[in-house]
Design an enzyme around this catalytic site. Sequence first.
Site, short mmCIF file in Angstrom:
data_model
loop_
_atom_site.label_atom_id
_atom_site.label_comp_id
_atom_site.label_asym_id
_atom_site.label_seq_id
_atom_site.Cartn_x
_atom_site.Cartn_y
_atom_site.Cartn_z
N ASP A 1 -5.29 -41.22 -16.03
CA ASP A 1 -4.17 -40.15 -16.17
C ASP A 1 -4.53 -38.77 -15.49
O ASP A 1 -4.65 -37.83 -16.25
CB ASP A 1 -3.76 -40.14 -17.51
CG ASP A 1 -2.35 -39.78 -17.77
OD1 ASP A 1 -1.38 -39.26 -16.66
OD2 ASP A 1 -2.02 -39.65 -18.85
N SER B 1 -3.04 -33.94 -32.86
CA SER B 1 -2.56 -35.33 -32.93
C SER B 1 -1.67 -35.13 -34.12
O SER B 1 -2.01 -35.68 -35.20
CB SER B 1 -3.85 -36.25 -33.22
OG SER B 1 -4.44 -35.84 -34.31
N HIS C 1 -11.25 -30.77 -24.42
CA HIS C 1 -9.71 -30.81 -24.42
C HIS C 1 -8.90 -31.18 -25.43
O HIS C 1 -7.61 -31.34 -25.51
CB HIS C 1 -9.63 -31.60 -23.35
CG HIS C 1 -9.49 -33.29 -23.48
ND1 HIS C 1 -10.51 -33.78 -24.20
CD2 HIS C 1 -8.62 -34.12 -23.17
CE1 HIS C 1 -10.37 -35.02 -24.26
NE2 HIS C 1 -9.21 -35.33 -23.62
#
Lengths: 146, 476
Positions: B95, B375, B399
């Site tokens: 990604d 999250s 990150h």
Amino acid sequence: MTLAPPPHATNWEHFSHVADVGVRGFGRTPAEAFIQTALATVAVMADPAQVEPREAVTLSAQAPDLELLLAEWLNALIYEMATRKMLFSRFAVVIEDNRLMATAWGEPVDRARHELGTEVKGATLTALRVAEEQPGRWVAQCVVDV
Amino acid sequence: MDPGRFERISGYEWRVEPVGTMRVPAVIYADEDLIRDMDDKVFEQVVNVAALPGIVGASYAMPDAHWGYGFPIGGVAAFDPDQGGVVSAGGVGFDISCGVRALTTGLPKAEILKAQRDLADALFRHIPAGLGSTGAIRLDAAEMDAMLAGGATWALARGWGEARDLERIEEHGCMKGAEPDAVSEKAKKRQKDEMGTLGSGNHYLEVQEIAEVFDPVAAEAYGLRAGEIVVSIHCGSRGLGHQIGTEYLREMAEAAARHGIRLPDRELACAPIDSDVGRRYLGAMRAAINCALANRQIIGHLTREVFAQFFPKTRLELLFDVSHNTCKIEEHEVGGKKRRLFVHRKGATRAFGPGHAELPEALRPIGQPVLIGGSMGTGSYVLAGTRESETRAYSSSCHGAGRRMSRHQALKSWRGRYVVDDLAARGILIRSPSMRGIAEEAPGAYKDVGQVVEAAERAGLSRKVVYLKPLICVKG
């Protein structure tokens, strides 16, 4: 519509990888093991049992060896599913001299019917392995990036 | 993994001196608990990266490192083209330029709470998310190439966003050196209808409350005030980046041998920077960076459209847009000398410290905002780059929290409905096309992001500015 093959007996599993997912298939031949690994890959995104074999798509792959061929095969499927917005559940696969020809049957993604998981971005070379573990039992596996 | 495999330099720095084929040391920044929680594969991978040609300084792993392919996720490594340095598709990831942008709203939490349910529904309707979703934008061949060359500046010219956004985006919104011709037709086809879509997995859009301020001066400079609302968008280069990763990983796996590079592991596929495939990959990867920047720019615009319906007087200002998966040419001081290096960050954030010339004037005294994704339930952080980070890991930081549990295990542990209800009871509304996706991404499947951020601060990689608590999460 091309006549779809009968449902595959389930002979695949996911193996543990913290961030991504390991996909592993078994079969009497490399082609059978490749089909099972494909089912394991689809299963990351949806339950293959919920995917109707309504449309057929043909595809091919080749690579210098069987292991890279597995990655190529899964990547070809991932590409078809991504661009056609489809899921597959049945496969016919022929492998000759590290060349693969296949038909995959499936249908467009249907959010109402398919219980969707996460999209598979690509097959990696991590834990990549295609081997005849014992006479007549092939295993084909790798980690797919999600 | 066993911390005993490392030499402990400090409470937050662990080192392996070069042995065997290693050209440089391997260094992990983390506390002892985080090290114990890491997979043994992280050790193997950070050590393997240290063996690649042309690597400079050390092979680094951030506090949220985990098992990737080739490079660990959370891996940072810099290579010198003049010393046979390599570029690695596995050192960037699938990604490409996946990252986060955060927008400040100036709205107090109470305003959001009044409209929370309707706002969540509107965001979910307006911003395509999840597997198989498409956006309203269709690109023909010429527009595709223009997008790949122009990034966020292309999106802006088409009406998505505001001119002042550009200075708050890495590379000012446009990565130079992109080569649309190095991107295959297959990769372009995969992207044709995916502009302005979030994707699935751990990608999201969150409406968050600034719940805690650690550094009032930096927070003020960033426009972050306690109790106010921020919107964070986490997504990447979608199908185009995935296809580029797939194709070049394969090509580099074959090219490495041709260039006489002995790989300790086939998945460390790489090629000399100064080679045909190396140059093509860099051109394609930079095009994918532009794709991600354009994608986040469009989603930022769509977000503004939704907010304008609810809060017509409110302006959403871009705080910053950072990428987590890139290889960039940067100047770094090594042994008292400035060197031009190709810095790979895979699951790591660029974290330029105060005074860096690349930063916009308003942010320069403080340092670059470092946006740490959460999250759904665990919250997020905004950090600031430090000067020390330059000497620690080429100005890089962590990150995110990083998973602690596989998706398979998460599915066995939670039901999506339960996660949604549980979070709703805690004031967090989730909208997603996939209950299964929610179960896989349950907050409990992730490590404690607070512990990761604490380790990053103690290791000198960046410092805490604010903590963000989610109120709405649109999940892919």
